[in-house]
Enzyme design. Structure first.
Site, PDB file in Angstrom:
ATOM      1  N   LEU A  88      47.681  33.811  38.088  1.00  0.00           N
ATOM      2  CA  LEU A  88      48.696  33.185  37.237  1.00  0.00           C
ATOM      3  C   LEU A  88      49.535  32.187  38.035  1.00  0.00           C
ATOM      4  CD1 LEU A  88      49.826  36.359  35.259  1.00  0.00           C
ATOM      5  CD2 LEU A  88      48.284  34.536  34.482  1.00  0.00           C
ATOM      6  N   ASN A 102      51.250  44.446  42.898  1.00  0.00           N
ATOM      7  CA  ASN A 102      49.799  44.334  42.877  1.00  0.00           C
ATOM      8  C   ASN A 102      49.196  45.375  43.809  1.00  0.00           C
ATOM      9  OD1 ASN A 102      47.255  43.145  42.226  1.00  0.00           O
ATOM     10  ND2 ASN A 102      47.267  42.072  44.189  1.00  0.00           N
ATOM     11  N   THR A 103      47.965  45.799  43.475  1.00  0.00           N
ATOM     12  CA  THR A 103      47.197  46.607  44.419  1.00  0.00           C
ATOM     13  C   THR A 103      45.954  45.837  44.792  1.00  0.00           C
ATOM     14  OG1 THR A 103      46.077  48.705  44.831  1.00  0.00           O
ATOM     15  CG2 THR A 103      46.014  47.905  42.555  1.00  0.00           C
ATOM     16  N   HIS A 104      45.634  45.869  46.072  1.00  0.00           N
ATOM     17  CA  HIS A 104      44.482  45.094  46.568  1.00  0.00           C
ATOM     18  C   HIS A 104      43.600  46.011  47.419  1.00  0.00           C
ATOM     19  CE1 HIS A 104      42.249  41.574  47.814  1.00  0.00           C
ATOM     20  NE2 HIS A 104      42.257  42.083  49.025  1.00  0.00           N
ATOM     21  N   ASP A 140      47.450  37.476  47.021  1.00  0.00           N
ATOM     22  CA  ASP A 140      47.251  38.529  48.016  1.00  0.00           C
ATOM     23  C   ASP A 140      48.188  38.401  49.221  1.00  0.00           C
ATOM     24  OD1 ASP A 140      45.318  39.645  46.376  1.00  0.00           O
ATOM     25  OD2 ASP A 140      43.670  38.581  47.354  1.00  0.00           O
TER      26      ASP A 140
HETATM   27  C1  GRF Z   1      41.184  47.781  42.087  1.00  0.00           C
HETATM   28  O1  GRF Z   1      40.418  48.162  43.197  1.00  0.00           O
HETATM   29  C2  GRF Z   1      42.239  46.777  42.471  1.00  0.00           C
HETATM   30  O2  GRF Z   1      42.693  46.917  43.787  1.00  0.00           O
HETATM   31  C3  GRF Z   1      41.494  45.477  42.351  1.00  0.00           C
HETATM   32  O3  GRF Z   1      40.691  45.642  41.203  1.00  0.00           O
HETATM   33  C4  GRF Z   1      40.361  47.015  41.049  1.00  0.00           C
HETATM   34  C5  GRF Z   1      40.724  47.399  39.629  1.00  0.00           C
HETATM   35  O4  GRF Z   1      39.985  48.483  39.188  1.00  0.00           O
HETATM   36  N1  GRF Z   1      42.416  44.354  42.280  1.00  0.00           N
HETATM   37  P1  GRF Z   1      40.318  49.208  37.785  1.00  0.00           P
HETATM   38  O5  GRF Z   1      40.085  48.207  36.672  1.00  0.00           O
HETATM   39  O6  GRF Z   1      41.739  49.674  37.838  1.00  0.00           O
HETATM   40  O7  GRF Z   1      39.347  50.348  37.721  1.00  0.00           O
END
Ligand code: GRF
Length: 186
Positions: A88, A102-104, A140
């Site tokens: 975005l 965010n999770t990465h 990120d």
């Molecule tokens: C996760 O591993 C997240 O870190 C990444 O995309 C994946 C999402 O998986 N950005 P889900 O749709 O929550 O199963």
């Protein structure tokens, strides 16, 4: 205490957030995906802000405006990205300053980008992991809230490694969101 979750995929992180009992006010998706059904099953409102193009003609700014509008209509205070597949524009950060998480699936700053699990595997690292961070306009990046290491096993594929990382995310992301909300009195 109103969370807006952005998702595009299977929605397993969304499910973990719902299971934790966090106050999800709306789930915004950019395409048909598993997250829709999980949200509906939990009784959370869903906004499908359909991304019309994946080509060069994609109007990212206009698309961002539509997402911001959907979040604001549900009075969202904290935006949680859970596998959202569209980058975005800056307006979303202007609308929710320091309020997007965010999770990465890597130990940032190593392996940014959407191929991070594959990249880690190809680099031959023995340890990777996941990072929960405050999102900023640069993808990120942003202040890191939590990280946890995950071992890379001898016979891992990108799929098996990603599943092992996700299992950690499912615990670490909800607890980090809760801690963030308490700290900021959301
Ligand atoms: C996760 O591993 C997240 O870190 C990444 O995309 C994946 C999402 O998986 N950005 P889900 O749709 O929550 O199963």
């Amino acid at each position: 205490m109103r969370i807006g979750v952005l998702a595009s995929g299977s929605g397993s992180n969304l499910q973990a957030i719902l299971d934790e009992g966090l106050p999800v006010a709306v789930v915004v998706v950019d395409r048909p995906c598993g997250a829709i059904e999980l949200a509906e099953r939990a009784g959370a409102p869903v906004e499908v802000v359909q991304r019309e193009s994946f080509g060069a003609d994609f109007d990212r700014a206009a698309y961002t405006d539509r997402v911001v509008d959907a979040l604001q209509r549900h009075d969202v205070e904290l935006v949680v990205m859970a596998g959202f597949g569209t980058v975005l524009e800056k307006q979303v950060h202007d609308a929710f300053p320091s309020r997007i998480l965010n999770t990465h699936p890597s130990l940032l700053p190593a392996f940014p980008g959407w191929r991070s699990v594959q990249d880690a595997l190809e680099a031959g690292v023995k340890v990777t992991g996941c990072t929960i961070h405050v999102a900023v306009p640069e993808v990120d990046s942003g202040p890191i809230l939590a990280q946890e290491a995950v071992p890379v096993l001898e016979d891992d594929t990108a799929e098996t490694l990603h599943e092992r990382i996700k299992a950690v995310e499912h615990r670490l992301y909800p607890e980090t969101i809760r801690r963030f909300m308490e700290k900021h009195r959301l």
